[in-house]
Design an enzyme around this catalytic site. Structure first.
Site, PDB file in Angstrom:
ATOM      1  N   GLU A   1      86.756   3.307 -68.170  1.00 17.15           N
ATOM      2  CA  GLU A   1      85.393   3.266 -68.700  1.00 17.15           C
ATOM      3  C   GLU A   1      85.023   1.869 -69.182  1.00 17.15           C
ATOM      4  O   GLU A   1      83.870   1.441 -69.040  1.00 17.15           O
ATOM      5  CB  GLU A   1      85.239   4.284 -69.835  1.00 17.15           C
ATOM      6  CG  GLU A   1      85.480   5.732 -69.429  1.00 17.15           C
ATOM      7  CD  GLU A   1      84.597   6.178 -68.277  1.00 17.15           C
ATOM      8  OE1 GLU A   1      83.454   5.680 -68.179  1.00 17.15           O
ATOM      9  OE2 GLU A   1      85.042   7.001 -67.464  1.00 17.15           O
TER      10      GLU A   1
ATOM     11  N   GLY B   1      60.236  21.318 -61.878  1.00 12.87           N
ATOM     12  CA  GLY B   1      60.158  21.075 -63.311  1.00 12.87           C
ATOM     13  C   GLY B   1      59.071  20.133 -63.752  1.00 12.87           C
ATOM     14  O   GLY B   1      59.022  19.765 -64.927  1.00 12.87           O
TER      15      GLY B   1
ATOM     16  N   PRO C   1      58.302  17.417 -57.635  1.00  9.68           N
ATOM     17  CA  PRO C   1      59.686  17.872 -57.800  1.00  9.68           C
ATOM     18  C   PRO C   1      59.756  19.079 -58.732  1.00  9.68           C
ATOM     19  O   PRO C   1      58.810  19.361 -59.477  1.00  9.68           O
ATOM     20  CB  PRO C   1      60.393  16.649 -58.407  1.00  9.68           C
ATOM     21  CG  PRO C   1      59.480  15.493 -58.169  1.00  9.68           C
ATOM     22  CD  PRO C   1      58.098  16.046 -58.126  1.00  9.68           C
TER      23      PRO C   1
END
EC number: 3.4.24.-
Length: 633
Positions: free
Chosen positions: A448, A229, A227
């Site tokens: 939340e 990075g 991937p």
């Protein structure tokens, strides 16, 4: 020991000084001829006062003309000392010479007048000298034709052998030198197996006889896969700093140019250069830019990218065993590469670089904090545990953001709070000011807290890290969870609990306000997407059965076909949609029922969040345990 005495350092051979490329010689010659043309023009147009014919005769009568030169169409001459300034004005700078045009009608009085005034009379051929007329007449055409032939020849050369005045066919590969490279294998951490493979290949290039005695043959190519990075390009830079052989690097996109055939020419030139300096390494970054599968339907065999790919295939397959030229390539899209590239004999070895695990992340962090002064409260083990899913590039960015935070706060050391702020900025987004009404703020808090209650009580859910109702990025509030350990396989129960956590915010709104808001849009999108993959890709539905239909995959352009064909019927598609809908409704009903049972904890946690804005994992546990103890009392 001086560098010149060290063995094997071919890259330290003194290089010749800069020279002017041959392709610019013609340009310099053209510039010189043009300057000579301007000089000739200037010599023929020296500063002279232009007089009308009547003014000229008046000057002769006044005795202010010393000599004249008579030509067919003009008369030039020089003044006496007193006449030089008589005719000067703003438009006529003072000059000792003059010029005037003769009238078309012959003036019979002119010669007698000149003789009476004792003016020296000279005769001259009309016009410029013959050689000046010849140059000025033919020079523009010569230059134009020469430029046309030059560009025509340059274009032919580019098309046939890859050369040209602007080096279009020359390789853009850059040669890395050990003395200028600042990255070594010591700067690469967390990918020890890849480092071992690369070290073996470098050793093969430096000491081939050790392997040939055992009948080993050097791989023709090594493909770094992983991937974005994960350190593919970093590993290549480290090789450039470690290898004692010539190292050439290029991006695959640099092969393609506006002219047809340039890509293949650059490939030929790059491999020819590497063969001359063998043993050598060639690194091609982002190989998928030219290595995509042929026959994708976008262009035929004349496609420039396909010509470049064909040339790479030919060059790699044409290696001899003694050439010792290794191709190192990197890509994050191995699925789109042409199968001819991946066969043995071209890229024999594939090295996979995945996202680092916890120990690898800690090792990477230690590399990046070498030059960063850390406070005593920084625990890199804890930082590594909190950064699950981070790539090597993400970790480098995390350390840099922490250092920037410390500098912003005028600190002399980077402390743990700086790392927390940097982590939140990367994961949650930058904090922003949003003027929420009290009603909106309360709704965000309950939303939340609905997520948090489900995450706290679901047995397979990832542990809570924090709750905040401070807006970050595009989110009004965030509930953060961090896995206890890296996960590589996900069980059905874990995924179901994850969906329940996603639906917790919407369910809390429904319980408190009797309706839902748009704040759950992303939660619904992610829950539906995950459930679709569970049903249609992973076979986690008893009604549909163990079918892997590829539903839910992100079908990107794979280089082989424009879109993936659907491998199931319309009837099965309707069954899948019905199953997804029924399971989502069942999960929502469970979540609403569960939060209703824990209404007292939900209210207590919402009040605490509205008061403090941000709660850590310990504070969340404290609030919930206190509310539960009051409920049982």
């Amino acid at each position: 020991m001086t560098p010149s005495n060290e063995p094997g350092k071919q890259d330290q051979i003194p290089q010749p000084g800069p020279t002017i490329p041959n392709q610019y010689s013609f340009l310099w010659l053209s510039a010189a001829i043009f300057l000579m043309f301007l000089w000739l023009q200037g010599n023929n147009q020296q500063q002279q006062q232009e007089l009308a014919y009547s003014e000229f005769k008046q000057a002769v009568i006044s005795g202010q003309v010393a000599e004249v030169t008579l030509r067919t169409e003009e008369i030039s001459g020089s003044f006496t000392d007193s006449g030089a300034s008589r005719f000067a004005n703003d438009s006529r700078p003072p000059s000792s010479s003059f010029i005037t045009l003769r009238p078309q009608v012959e003036d019979p009085e002119l010669l007698p007048l000149l003789e009476r005034q004792e003016v020296l009379v000279r005769g001259s051929r009309s016009g410029r000298p013959w050689w000046q007329e010849l140059i000025l007449g033919f020079l523009p055409w010569i230059l134009l034709l020469a430029l046309m032939f030059w560009f025509w020849g340059a274009a032919q050369k580019r098309m046939t052998q890859g050369g040209g005045p602007f080096d279009y066919g020359k390789s853009r590969a850059r040669r890395a030198r050990r003395e200028t490279s600042t990255t070594t294998l010591d700067d690469v951490a967390g990918i020890e197996s890849a480092k071992r493979d690369i070290s073996e290949i470098i050793d093969f290039l430096k000491s081939p006889d050790k392997y040939r005695r055992l009948g080993a043959v050097m791989p023709k190519g090594v493909l770094l896969v992983g991937p974005p990075g994960t350190g593919k390009t970093l590993l290549a830079r480290a090789i450039a700093g470690e290898a004692e052989v010539p190292f050439f690097s290029i991006s695959a996109s640099e092969f393609i140019e506006m002219f047809v055939g340039v890509g293949a020419a650059r490939v030929r030139d790059m491999f020819q250069t590497a063969r001359k300096e063998a043993p050598a390494l060639i690194f091609i970054d982002e190989l998928d830019a030219v290595g995509r599968s042929r026959g994708a339907g976008l262009g035929g065999g004349h496609d420039e990218r396909e010509q470049t790919l064909n040339q790479i295939l030919t060059e790699m397959d044409g290696f001899e065993a003694h050439e010792n030229v290794l191709v190192l390539a990197a890509t994050n899209r191995p699925d789109v590469l042409d199968t001819a590239l991946l066969r043995p004999g071209r890229f024999d070895r594939k090295i996979t670089l995945d996202r680092p695990h916890r120990e690898a992340r800690e090792a990477i962090l230690k590399v990046h904090v070498r030059k960063v002064p850390l406070a005593a409260d920084v625990d890199l083990t804890q930082v590594a545990a909190r950064t699950t899913g981070f790539s090597g590039a993400d970790l480098k960015n995390l350390v840099n953001e922490a250092a920037l935070t410390a500098a912003r706060d005028n600190l002399v050391e980077v402390n743990n709070h700086c790392f927390e702020v940097a982590h939140d900025r990367l994961i949650l987004g930058e904090e922003r000011d949003a003027q929420l009404t009290p009603e909106e703020r309360e709704a965000v808090a309950y939303h939340e807290c609905g997520h948090a209650i489900m995450a706290y009580y679901m047995p397979k859910a990832d542990p809570l890290t924090k709750i905040t109702i401070i807006p970050h990025g595009m989110a009004m509030g965030v509930t953060e969870q961090t896995p206890k350990e890296d996960k590589y396989n996900y069980t059905e129960s874990y995924l179901e609990d994850r969906i329940k956590v996603m639906l917790g915010g919407r369910s809390a709104e429904k319980i408190i306000y009797g309706e839902v808001s748009t704040g759950a849009q992303n939660d619904l999108k992610e829950a539906t997407k995950l459930l679709r993959r569970m049903v249609g890709q992973w076979g986690m539905s008893e009604k549909i059965g163990p079918l892997g239909l590829g539903i839910g995959e992100e079908h990107v352009f794979l280089g082989r076909e424009m879109g993936a064909p659907r491998e199931y019927s319309e009837k099965l598609a309707e069954m899948i949609d019905s199953e997804i809908q029924s399971q989502l409704l069942a999960f929502e009903a469970f979540t609403v029922s569960f939060l209703t049972e824990h209404r007292q904890e939900l209210d207590a946690l919402a009040r605490a969040v509205m008061k403090r804005e941000t709660l850590s994992a310990g504070e969340i546990t404290e609030v919930l345990e206190e509310a539960r103890s009051r409920e049982t009392a």
